[in-house]
Design a protein around this motif. Structure first.
Motif, PDB file in Angstrom:
ATOM      1  N   ARG A  26       0.816  -1.213   0.000  1.00 29.67           N
ATOM      2  CA  ARG A  26       0.000   0.000   0.000  1.00 29.67           C
ATOM      3  C   ARG A  26       0.858   1.276   0.000  1.00 29.67           C
ATOM      4  NH1 ARG A  26      -5.287  -0.634   1.129  1.00 29.67           N
ATOM      5  NH2 ARG A  26      -5.348   1.161  -0.278  1.00 29.67           N
ATOM      6  N   SER A 318     -11.514  -2.754   0.041  1.00 30.88           N
ATOM      7  CA  SER A 318     -12.738  -1.950   0.081  1.00 30.88           C
ATOM      8  C   SER A 318     -13.816  -2.518   0.990  1.00 30.88           C
ATOM      9  CB  SER A 318     -13.303  -1.808  -1.339  1.00 30.88           C
ATOM     10  OG  SER A 318     -13.487  -3.080  -1.938  1.00 30.88           O
ATOM     11  N   ASP A 336     -11.065   1.415  -5.143  1.00 31.42           N
ATOM     12  CA  ASP A 336     -10.634   2.474  -6.054  1.00 31.42           C
ATOM     13  C   ASP A 336      -9.151   2.296  -6.347  1.00 31.42           C
ATOM     14  OD1 ASP A 336     -10.072   4.749  -7.465  1.00 31.42           O
ATOM     15  OD2 ASP A 336     -10.332   6.118  -5.769  1.00 31.42           O
ATOM     16  N   PRO A 337      -8.779   1.835  -7.546  1.00 33.17           N
ATOM     17  CA  PRO A 337      -7.367   1.601  -7.854  1.00 33.17           C
ATOM     18  C   PRO A 337      -6.504   2.857  -7.747  1.00 33.17           C
ATOM     19  CG  PRO A 337      -8.775   0.538  -9.480  1.00 33.17           C
ATOM     20  CD  PRO A 337      -9.664   1.427  -8.653  1.00 33.17           C
ATOM     21  N   ALA A 338      -7.100   4.027  -7.879  1.00 29.33           N
ATOM     22  CA  ALA A 338      -6.320   5.270  -7.805  1.00 29.33           C
ATOM     23  C   ALA A 338      -5.737   5.492  -6.418  1.00 29.33           C
ATOM     24  CB  ALA A 338      -7.195   6.451  -8.208  1.00 29.33           C
ATOM     25  N   THR A 339      -6.293   4.806  -5.402  1.00 28.03           N
ATOM     26  CA  THR A 339      -5.802   4.989  -4.029  1.00 28.03           C
ATOM     27  C   THR A 339      -5.084   3.751  -3.495  1.00 28.03           C
ATOM     28  OG1 THR A 339      -7.939   4.286  -3.106  1.00 28.03           O
ATOM     29  CG2 THR A 339      -7.640   6.641  -3.526  1.00 28.03           C
ATOM     30  N   TYR A 341      -1.945   2.790  -3.908  1.00 30.41           N
ATOM     31  CA  TYR A 341      -0.561   3.016  -3.494  1.00 30.41           C
ATOM     32  C   TYR A 341      -0.336   4.460  -3.077  1.00 30.41           C
ATOM     33  CZ  TYR A 341      -0.245  -1.293  -6.192  1.00 30.41           C
ATOM     34  OH  TYR A 341      -0.466  -2.546  -6.688  1.00 30.41           O
ATOM     35  N   GLY A 343      -0.534   7.991  -0.595  1.00 32.57           N
ATOM     36  CA  GLY A 343      -1.663   8.814  -0.212  1.00 32.57           C
ATOM     37  C   GLY A 343      -1.929   8.783   1.281  1.00 32.57           C
ATOM     38  N   ARG A 346      -7.691   8.205   2.602  1.00 27.87           N
ATOM     39  CA  ARG A 346      -8.667   7.964   1.526  1.00 27.87           C
ATOM     40  C   ARG A 346      -8.302   6.689   0.762  1.00 27.87           C
ATOM     41  NH1 ARG A 346      -8.125  13.823  -1.068  1.00 27.87           N
ATOM     42  NH2 ARG A 346      -6.004  13.362  -0.319  1.00 27.87           N
ATOM     43  N   GLY A 347      -9.264   5.796   0.658  1.00 31.91           N
ATOM     44  CA  GLY A 347      -9.015   4.517   0.026  1.00 31.91           C
ATOM     45  C   GLY A 347      -8.204   3.583   0.878  1.00 31.91           C
TER      46      GLY A 347
END
Length: 355
Positions: A26, A318, A336-339, A341, A343, A346-347
């Protein structure tokens, strides 16, 4: 009939169910010295209803790091930070193993202290790119490990395993999959050695077996799992004669009495069944479901005896209460794949439970 929601004794460690949270990077070790943060403790505690949590890959040494913001287990500060994570999981009646992941040739000098370069069985660059602070970068040619450096790398795994127990983990999973160091030794294209650490099948499996032997001697076989991914081409891996290679590997690992083998399956179910039949201990399967995430259908693999437990990945991101949702047949939140790795929360820690 055994189901995925029945308890399982993992080398004497009681698991509440047979739903395993598999290791997922992550890249949120934003603490000092690649240490997990308070958010990490929240994240894993939220998912403590898994029968077993296997942590994200944790590098056993400085040079074992291959991605930004991945955590280690090679300093006192990291041990203290991980203790907060394991305490949080145990407070929720969870069981957690630390995955020890040395990425080998998968990495970049910008991720390492000045002067260090990634290491591998042979000085052959992986034909792939890795994430860095400057974006995607091609892998560089790694340093070929000398026999003495191989022995030191084994010692690094042992030290990290001891640190894991000191940090409160219930055990460790040795990462022998996904194109990282141990699988690089197994492969035809990353291991060009002609000494006792390469060449023959016995030479190729030797490094992984010696790591497992040394770690079991240090912390006890009942605390050690081993992950494999036969034929997985990820990170530019080529392997031939999979039944022979992995059959020999499991034959060599069997006398150690490991807690489990964790198989990341490819499209060849016959190979899975061969290895399942050969392995006398606990067998954990992450079934091949590409391009979809592992879902409800996988529960039947416990019922028909294909595996003792089944591991889930993306749905655990999720759905922090995934075992409960699986038992009810859903619903399932979509990750949500955008989160995935890096950050913040969020996610990471903000996905709700059914409650």
């Amino acid at each position: 009939m055994t189901t995925a929601f029945d308890p399982l004794s993992l080398a004497g460690v009681p698991l509440n169910n047979r739903v395993v949270m598999l290791p997922m990077t992550r890249s949120r070790a934003h603490g000092p010295g690649q240490a997990p943060t308070e958010a990490t403790a929240v994240y894993y505690a939220q998912r403590a209803t898994a029968g077993l949590i296997v942590s994200e890959g944790i590098q056993p040494s400085v040079v074992g790091q291959g991605y930004p913001s991945t955590p280690g287990l090679h300093s006192d500060a990291q041990v203290e930070a991980w203790r907060r994570v394991t305490d949080a999981v145990h407070a929720k009646d969870g069981v957690i193993f630390a995955q020890l992941m040395h990425t080998g040739r998968i990495g970049h000098p910008s991720l390492l202290p000045d002067g260090l370069i990634s290491v591998a069985p042979s000085a052959v660059a992986a034909d792939t790119k890795v994430f860095t602070a400057e974006g995607l970068q091609p892998c560089v040619t790694p340093k070929e490990l000398t026999p003495a450096e191989i022995e030191q790398t084994i010692a690094d795994f042992v030290s990290a395993a001891r640190n894991a127990i000191a940090a409160g983990f219930d055990g460790v999973e040795i990462h022998g999959a996904n194109g990282y160091l141990i699988q690089q030794f197994l492969s035809d294209n990353a291991n060009l050695r002609t000494d006792e650490w390469g060449g023959t099948t016995q030479g190729r499996i030797r490094f992984g077996v010696e790591v497992a032997k040394a770690v079991t001697e240090a912390i006890g076989a009942h605390r050690v799992g081993f992950r494999i991914s036969p034929g997985n081409p990820f990170n530019d891996i080529v392997e031939s004669d999979l039944p022979g290679l992995y059959g020999e590997l499991l034959t060599a690992l069997s006398p150690l009495g490991l807690a489990y083998v964790h198989l990341m399956e490819g499209p060849d179910r016959e190979l899975t069944l061969q290895l399942r039949k050969q392995w006398q201990g606990t067998f954990i399967l992450n079934p091949f479901t590409h391009p979809n995430p592992t879902g409800l259908d996988a529960l039947g693999l416990v019922e028909d005896g294909t595996t003792d437990a089944v591991s889930f990945g993306a749905l655990f991101i999720s759905n922090p209460d995934l075992p409960r949702r699986l038992q009810r047949g859903g619903p399932f939140a979509t990750p949500d794949p955008a989160t995935f790795y890096g950050g913040d929360e969020r996610g990471y820690t903000d996905y709700p439970t059914l409650d």
